[in-house]
Motif scaffolding. Structure first.
Motif, mmCIF file in Angstrom:
data_model
loop_
_atom_site.group_PDB
_atom_site.id
_atom_site.type_symbol
_atom_site.label_atom_id
_atom_site.label_comp_id
_atom_site.label_asym_id
_atom_site.label_seq_id
_atom_site.Cartn_x
_atom_site.Cartn_y
_atom_site.Cartn_z
ATOM 1 N N SER A 1 1.013 -20.958 -2.281
ATOM 2 C CA SER A 1 1.165 -18.939 -2.390
ATOM 3 C C SER A 1 0.457 -18.143 -1.414
ATOM 4 O O SER A 1 -0.747 -19.284 -0.935
ATOM 5 N N PRO A 2 0.175 -17.706 -0.846
ATOM 6 C CA PRO A 2 0.186 -16.459 -0.317
ATOM 7 C C PRO A 2 -1.461 -16.330 -1.196
ATOM 8 O O PRO A 2 -1.744 -16.003 -1.526
ATOM 9 N N ARG A 3 -2.390 -16.164 -0.239
ATOM 10 C CA ARG A 3 -3.261 -15.730 -0.187
ATOM 11 C C ARG A 3 -3.783 -14.066 -0.873
ATOM 12 O O ARG A 3 -2.730 -13.624 -0.128
ATOM 13 N N ILE A 4 -3.963 -13.712 -1.575
ATOM 14 C CA ILE A 4 -4.556 -12.511 -2.400
ATOM 15 C C ILE A 4 -5.618 -12.010 -1.732
ATOM 16 O O ILE A 4 -6.179 -12.348 -1.833
ATOM 17 N N ILE A 5 -5.731 -10.127 -1.314
ATOM 18 C CA ILE A 5 -6.543 -9.063 -1.430
ATOM 19 C C ILE A 5 -6.686 -8.485 -1.719
ATOM 20 O O ILE A 5 -5.886 -7.684 -1.574
ATOM 21 N N PHE A 6 -7.138 -8.302 -3.451
ATOM 22 C CA PHE A 6 -6.521 -6.663 -3.700
ATOM 23 C C PHE A 6 -7.554 -5.594 -2.327
ATOM 24 O O PHE A 6 -8.813 -6.132 -2.579
ATOM 25 N N SER A 7 -7.348 -4.358 -2.918
ATOM 26 C CA SER A 7 -7.529 -3.607 -3.205
ATOM 27 C C SER A 7 -6.891 -2.294 -3.148
ATOM 28 O O SER A 7 -6.459 -2.662 -3.634
ATOM 29 N N THR A 8 -8.499 -1.587 -3.527
ATOM 30 C CA THR A 8 -8.646 -0.450 -4.464
ATOM 31 C C THR A 8 -10.079 -0.011 -4.714
ATOM 32 O O THR A 8 -11.005 -0.684 -4.534
ATOM 33 N N GLU B 1 0.828 -1.246 0.335
ATOM 34 C CA GLU B 1 -0.181 0.034 -0.307
ATOM 35 C C GLU B 1 0.812 1.553 0.234
ATOM 36 O O GLU B 1 1.711 1.544 0.938
ATOM 37 N N ASP B 2 0.997 2.473 -0.874
ATOM 38 C CA ASP B 2 1.527 3.091 -1.082
ATOM 39 C C ASP B 2 0.933 4.875 0.149
ATOM 40 O O ASP B 2 1.554 5.396 -0.114
ATOM 41 N N VAL C 1 -4.060 -2.403 -5.726
ATOM 42 C CA VAL C 1 -3.681 -2.229 -7.519
ATOM 43 C C VAL C 1 -2.820 -1.441 -7.968
ATOM 44 O O VAL C 1 -2.828 -1.637 -9.534
ATOM 45 N N HIS C 2 -3.180 -0.358 -6.923
ATOM 46 C CA HIS C 2 -2.523 0.808 -8.279
ATOM 47 C C HIS C 2 -1.739 2.038 -7.292
ATOM 48 O O HIS C 2 -1.936 2.759 -6.298
#
Length: 142
Positions: A86-93, A18-19, A64-65
């Motif tokens: 592989s790690p579980r992915i939770i997209f945040s956008t 997260e940026d 994702v951005h």
């Protein structure tokens, strides 16, 4: 906030890509409060790749951005090559429609802004594996 029951699927290590510093710190605090022992924040794609080289997390919360790349889902594509563990992915956008459909199928999508409690609740759910598990989840009536 009432803590959900801890289950055996609760992660021990979460990588937050997260940026936005405020969002990153908010997610970190919510995860620590929920009992995640190790939370690592990476503000760039390069920092995330370095973290993945050091230690594989159980879960990646992936913006994702990012400021350095507008296709943060490339990290998810890389992680997918690690196989079934592989790690579980939770997209945040803020723009879920920007995620390519095949990539979005790799994880859950949280649309910003979201409450950290929603993320914590997701972490208490078992990781779905494969197409059959995803179909069962989609057909579930509860």
């Amino acid at each position: 906030m009432k803590k959900p029951k801890t289950s055996s699927v609760f992660p021990g290590h979460v990588l937050v890509v997260e940026d936005d510093a405020i969002i990153g710190l908010t997610i970190e605090q919510a995860l620590l409060d929920a009992g995640v022992p190790l939370v690592e924040i990476c503000p760039t794609t390069e920092a995330a790749l370095d973290a993945l080289r050091r230690k594989q997390p159980d879960v990646i919360v992936l913006d994702v951005h990012l400021a350095d790349r507008d296709d943060g889902w490339a990290i998810a594509e890389l992680v997918r090559t690690l196989g079934p563990d592989s790690p579980r992915i939770i997209f945040s956008t803020g723009m879920p429609r920007d995620i390519p459909e095949d990539v979005a199928a790799m994880g859950c999508i949280l649309e910003k802004p979201y409450e950290p409690e929603i993320l914590i609740a997701l972490l208490h759910e078992p990781k779905r594996r494969g197409i059959i598990s995803r179909l069962r989840g989609a057909l579930s009536t509860d």
